[in-house]
Enzyme design. Sequence first.
Site: not given
Length: 309
Positions: A152, A183, A252, A255, A278, A287
């Site tokens: 990120r 995150k 992004h 990514r 994630h 995806y």
Amino acid sequence: MSSHDDISRHLVHLEVERRLAPRTLAMYGEAFERLRGFAHRHPVELREVQVHHVRRWAAQLHAQGLAPRSIALVLSAWRGLYRWLGRDGLVALNPVEGVRAPKAAKPLPKALPVDQAMALADHHPDADDAGDPRLAVRDHCIVELLYGCGLRVGELIGLDIGAGAATAGWIDAAEGSAHVLGKGSKRRSVPVGAAALKALARWLEVRAELAAAGESALFVSRRGTRLTPSQLRSRLKRSALQAGLPTHVHPHMLRHSFASHLLQSSGDLRAVQELLGHANITTTQVYTRLDFGHLSKVYDAAHPRAKRK
């Protein structure tokens, strides 16, 4: 008083008292025409519309192909009308309260085709255009890490020269891994490929010439301080234009490209989830839709039984 009069008075209220823009007023007018049409066909008086009517009409709008966001705007206009009528005591309840539009489908993430991603990663920004050859070396390293590691923006610009728990993130070149703070302040480690390590070594050779005294950031700006997200986006956009890519490229997107291309090659959704950091695999599953969309295009273009007469 007729439904036409109620709607006309409400539109005057929106124009004079609420001072809505002409474009917005036109959109509200269209929404009220839909409402009047539904009420006429049912038939039911505008002031006697009930919740079950509104739910049915919203479903009909959806069946007619109206987008969820457009349905939400229509319902918002209707809700405001009945709220206004209710203030004057003309309706006992607002039949639109609690009625929500269908959820809009989340758009698929935009990823570069493999050839475009490779063209960008292989491109070395022109030193003369960059104004400073050291910035060109830095920009190439950034592309390699974004596409090669799926980082990120915040994770990349948070990388430091030093290593340890006190830093947001760092790269262990000997180990070939990047340790980042993602995150939710969750740390993860991702492998760094040979191309990215080579680009990193070139950047480290010149970084000290740009970095301000005591600056710990791995990636610094022309002024010697930590690179900002806006600076990174601007430089990446510039690099993509120089590489001849036909689309706007943002960090992004690299990514997304990392995840999509990895999934196309390996099919290992769980591994991609770990590499992206994630917390929930359902986030990564988008995806698989992107991958299926790619395969569908290939099938439609190449398979003789896919062609429709």
